[in-house]
Design an enzyme around this catalytic site. Structure first.
Site, short mmCIF file in Angstrom:
data_model
loop_
_atom_site.label_atom_id
_atom_site.label_comp_id
_atom_site.label_asym_id
_atom_site.label_seq_id
_atom_site.Cartn_x
_atom_site.Cartn_y
_atom_site.Cartn_z
N ASP A 296 41.76 -68.75 21.19
CA ASP A 296 42.92 -68.35 20.40
C ASP A 296 44.08 -67.96 21.31
O ASP A 296 45.23 -68.35 21.08
CB ASP A 296 42.54 -67.18 19.49
CG ASP A 296 43.71 -66.63 18.71
OD1 ASP A 296 44.21 -67.33 17.81
OD2 ASP A 296 44.15 -65.51 19.01
N ASN B 6 37.72 -72.14 13.61
CA ASN B 6 37.10 -71.37 14.69
C ASN B 6 36.57 -72.26 15.80
O ASN B 6 36.69 -71.94 16.98
CB ASN B 6 35.97 -70.51 14.12
CG ASN B 6 36.46 -69.46 13.13
OD1 ASN B 6 37.64 -69.10 13.15
ND2 ASN B 6 35.59 -68.98 12.29
N GLU C 142 39.31 -73.62 18.09
CA GLU C 142 39.70 -72.61 19.07
C GLU C 142 38.64 -72.41 20.13
O GLU C 142 38.94 -72.23 21.32
CB GLU C 142 40.00 -71.29 18.36
CG GLU C 142 41.24 -71.34 17.49
CD GLU C 142 41.48 -70.05 16.74
OE1 GLU C 142 42.65 -69.76 16.41
OE2 GLU C 142 40.51 -69.32 16.46
#
Length: 212
Positions: free
Chosen positions: A51, A120, A123
């Site tokens: 991230d 998710n 990332e």
């Protein structure tokens, strides 16, 4: 699909052969699939790293690409690009969905759970690629996969409630809103977060959701 086949497929997507297979294996593994095992067995830690790396790559590219944009426009454009909707769309288009290792408990959550997992895992792949290959291959991957979604039009309006709130309070001469996480409940793979927002030191709102 066996784990080594998933790894080979994501290596093709990344255009990189991983030296440390355990890193990319973890990047593809949903927490529900490794309950009771160390946190490093799933993508959670890699997602955290990815991230930040993703944000830095996108921010740098936008800063250099659009010298005439002000801070607000750059923020709106960056927010749109790294949003869950965009990342999950990109991850699905890359063919990542069938590569994710899911636990039995998570497989029954339907589309919403998969959209979150796709975001998710994108990332976490960024994080894994950064650790195994370094900045340049990671930058190339992000620009190749996310770059086509960059458009100046995305800077014309707020794309999230958080961005709209920030613009509204700053337009009235107030400080940037501050957020505080006050509660986290539920299992690790499907948590519920409760946060409050403060404007000029005063509590202005409270929200509950599946993401911070």
């Amino acid at each position: 699909m066996k784990l080594h086949e998933r790894v080979r497929a994501v290596e093709d997507i990344c255009s990189h052969k991983f030296t440390h297979k355990d890193i990319i294996e973890a990047a593809l593994t949903h927490p529900s699939a490794v309950e009771g095992k160390p946190v490093s067995a799933s993508y959670e830690r890699l997602e955290f790293l990815g991230d930040s790396i993703l944000g830095a790559i996108v921010a740098t590219d936008l800063f250099e690409r659009y010298p005439g944009m002000d801070e607000g426009e750059l923020t709106r454009l960056k927010t749109s690009l790294v949003s869950g909707h965009t990342l999950s769309t990109v991850a699905k288009a890359l063919g990542i969905e069938p590569l994710i290792v899911m636990g039995v408990s998570e497989k029954g959550t339907g589309g919403r759970g998969m959209r979150s997992a796709l975001e998710n895992v994108y990332e976490s792949i960024v994080g894994a690629l950064y650790l195994d290959a370094g900045y340049e291959p990671t930058h190339e991957f992000v620009m190749r996969t996310l770059g086509p979604h960059i458009s100046p039009s995305l800077a014309e309006r707020s794309v999230s409630p958080k961005s709209r709130l920030q613009e509204a309070v700053q337009a009235n001469g107030k400080c940037t809103p501050e957020y505080e996480l006050i509660d986290e409940s539920g299992p690790a793979h499907t948590p519920t977060f409760t946060s409050v927002v403060y404007v000029d030191g005063l509590k202005a709102g409270r929200g509950v959701g599946s993401s911070k």
